[in-house]
Structures are given as structure tokens and as C-alpha cells.
Design a protein around this motif. Sequence first.
Motif: not given
Length: 589
Positions: A108-109, A137-138, A142-145, A179-184
Amino acid sequence: MANARRKFLSLVAVAALFLPLISAPVSAADNPPRKIMTGWVPYYSMKTALPDVLNNIDLIKEVMPFWYTLKFNGKTKETFIADLYAPANPSVPIAEPLAAMRNAGLSIIPTITDGTDKLVLAGLLKNPTSRTQIVNAVMNLVRTNNYDGIDLDFEGFAFVDGNGTWTSTAPSWVAFVKELSAALHAENKLLSVSTPYVLNPNDAQKGYFVYAWAQIASSIDKLRIMTYDYSVAKVGPLGPITWAERTVQYAVSIMPASKVFVGVPGYGRDWVTAVTGVCPANVVNTIKVGAKAATFVMRDAQALAATYGAVPTYDEKFGEMTFSYQKVYNGVTATGLSTSCTASRTAWYQDARGWALRAALVTKYRIGGITAWTFGMEEPLAMESIRQVAKAIAPDQVNVTAAIDKSTIEYGNPITVTATFTIKDKSPVVGVPVRIEGKSAGDSNWRTLATVTTGIDGKIEKAVLVGKSTAVRVYSDSTWERSEGVSSEFPITVNRLLVVAAPGTMKAQGSTSITGNIRPRTAGASVQVEKLVGKEWKPLDQVVLTDAQGNFSLTLAGQQRGVASFRVTVASDSLWNVVTSPIFNIIVR
């Protein structure tokens, strides 16, 4: 609302009944189809989109719930992600469709769109602080769900901000994606981006180059190309096949082909091409040449054409269906006079043949698959056409037979994992990288414990250290030729290692010390000595706690002469089972 919920759940239940029928291969000799289909599940059409997904689960590995949009609060100067699903489906909690998709084995993405005003998002991404706030925020969503990743659909750059801003926006977009890629990726999550087409920068026509595919290629896991809406204001095909192939060619030249997905529309457009007479007041602004085209879903195309006596024809050049017809509009003018006009209209759409033609790009370029906007719009034959292509390129199914030598161990001791990788005809799968993975209670993702490569016999053997109780499996990634290989899961219980040092003798009515430690070294574990009295073990009063190094010291006193049997017990806690030392004897003189 309760009735709507019952209908929704009934659709999901009915769809689930068909899963064994659809996912089963035609014969025992056939491999299941390659899972090349992905697409969006919009918040506003859950009753049609989700059952469509579940009915075609043999083709689909991942879905993008179209449920979220990025917003900016001008007063607080903060960004937030708005939930579009809940207001549209008040009687069906989001947990229900998520459970249905997860139970079907889908990744699920979800997609986040740009819900900000003109140039707002571009400005936010230019500022490192606000850019990081959006990343946070992103990640929180992702973590919450417990989503498997996120899909970015920021079309405002292309269709709202204006192409004069693209050169200045592109670097900020690239910085944000990285930045988002590294976090994910740090949390084993995926980053997908959905963008309009981009073409080779050396060509005269460059497409929507603001999305900087070449610069983000190494940071993203999926690229979903919106190869539709080629014709919007003017009459024409939605996504000519040569145009779609051209952007796919550029994409695979700058990133692994497996990341690339070509888009297919589940809708058609219907334009007014000429008008005779005077149209009624209620349609005069929409029924005119140059007006915005009407839209229809693919599954209704044949009925629309038949209503007006038209016969759709397939255009070989564009790989799409088209038909023309006339429609009469009766009514009154703004002054109340009776009037009538006749509009000539032309429609374009992709049907089963058009979808199959685009699915053939998966075969030709070995790309990841196709992406539908949206599930639930297509005619049934369209999915069947995809299925036939997917079966023709079905990968060999990898079978994994695995075993472990011990299911219970003490901390610090290894287990040995063995496995054999074969395909259906029992041929060994040679030279394949294999991961031995673990997942403990509370973990949402599998983590790599060790890596190894299969030998010429398709076998592996590896000693692995496991630091806590966990489930272990053996896994190999899919390739174009082979499916992924996944073994059964093996639960491993890891007990604390308890080391005890006790004297062999002590004086009656005197005292002595029993010392020891536990591993892993943990502070605060409860330790107690027990004495064998008759046939029962009786705990002595003293309970001590281990120090930061896992050490403990127990005082034994007031024992009568003779030979006494003792043992030391460490109490269980949220992470560890109770552990007991071997029995030891002390001669009391």
C-alpha cells in the motif's frame, strides 16, 4: 450511511469470493501471470475501485490509495496532510479497506497530491526548514498507518505554476525528493513519484522537465508516467502509443527499467466539434466548439456510442478507439423561447486492445508495469487483455525449502539456516543472492540478518546470530526471469544466558555469596535463588536486581548441615522468558 457501508462491505466480500478463481493458473503447467498491474484507488469511488482490485489480485502487487493532499495553513505557516478519505466515506473506517488490501497481500503506497495554491509548494520546497517539515509530515503519515511507502503526485508545478518557473523549481524538487527518500529508505519504505511525461533534454520537445527525472532517478523506487491527457483542449487521442513509448524510452535510459510504469486511462473524452442552431440557455456555455470536453468511463463507451447509433473504430496509428455522433439539445433560450441545437461530437478512449498495446511495452522494455487511472473504470475485457500479456511473460516460480537446526537457543549461540532454491521442474536456482531475514514482535518490517549466494546445487547454509526471539525466513528478490523466493517463517526463541558461580561448601549458620551475570547485559532483571525441599523448589526470600553490566550477587545464609541443592532463576519480563540455571549442590558443614 449504514446502508452504504453494508453495500461497500458486500462488494469487498463478493470480490474476495472470486480470488481463488481468478488467481488460479489455467493449468498446473502454467506459471501465474506476472504482476504488472498497479493503479489508483480514489476516495470517491471505493465501491467500484477496491472490488476491482480484489477481483484481479493475480495481476496486482501494489496499489496507490488516492486519499491525501498536502495543504498549507497561511495563518500558522504550517503544512499538513489532509485526509480526503474519511469525509467521503464516513460510515466505513479507513481500517476496513486497509485490512482488505493487506489481507490480499498488497503493498500500500498512498498518493499525496498538491493541494496548495499557485507557487506555494514551490516556495516551501525552496526553504530547507519548510522542506523538512513536509518530509516529517509525510513520514508521520507513513508511520501512523504502517504504509509501505508514499507516492508523490505534485502536478501543480506542471499545470498551475507555469513553465517559466520550472528551471528555478527543479533544484528544490530534487532536494526534497532526496531528503524524503533518505528518510523513507532508513525505515525500509518506498518512494514513488507520479509525473507527466518528460523527454530527452537533447530533443526539441522536452516535456515537463521540472520533474528532473535524471536527477531523482537514484532516489526513487517507482516512476509512474501519466501517459494520458495528450489531448485535452483539442480533439484527439488521450495517449498516442508512439508518444507513450518515446517517454518510456527516455525513462529507461536514465534509470533501471524495473522502476518505470506506463500510465493507462480508464476514461475517455468527448468533445464538441460543431454546433448548428441555437442551444438552450442551460447548455449554451458548455455545448460549443472549444468547450471543455465531457468525460466518460471506459466501461460505458460502447453504450454511449450505441445510444447515438455510432460504431467505435480502432485507430492503428494512435492505438485508441474513436467514434463520432450527433446529439440534439432541446430547451428554451434565456428569454424563454423554445430552441434546439445539434452538436457534432467526437470521442476518444482506450479499450482492451489499447491497454494490451501499452502492456506490450512492459515486455519490450522490461519495465515495472502499467498504472491505471483509475481502478474500476475499465471494461472487463481490458483486465483480461492485461492478464494475457502478463501470462505470456510470467516469470519462473521459485520454490524455497528451508530449515533451521534449533528453534530455542541461549543468547550468543548461533542457529544454522539451510535452504534449497529450485524452479518448478526442480532445476536448482544457481548464483542467486539470498537474504536471511528476521522480524521480532512489534516489528513492521523484515530486517536482514545475513546474506549468502546459492551454490551450483541451489543450496545455502549459513550460521546466524539472533539477539532476541524472532521469526526467521529466507528470501530472494524477483527478477525478470524469476519470481521472488520466500520460505516459510521459523520462530526462534532466544533465552538469556545465565552464568552462575557458587561455592562448593559453606559453614552451617554462616553465609556465602552466589554471584553471576546475565547476557545480554541488562540492568533491573529480578534474580532469586531457589532451594530443593523434598520434591519442590522453594524460593528463598531474597530477590536482587542486576546492575548495568548484568551482574548480581545473592547472599545465602542460615543453612543446616548436609548437602543442599540450589538453582538461580531470572524472572521473565516483556522481552525475555524466565530462565533457570542448572542445579548445583553446596555441602553445608
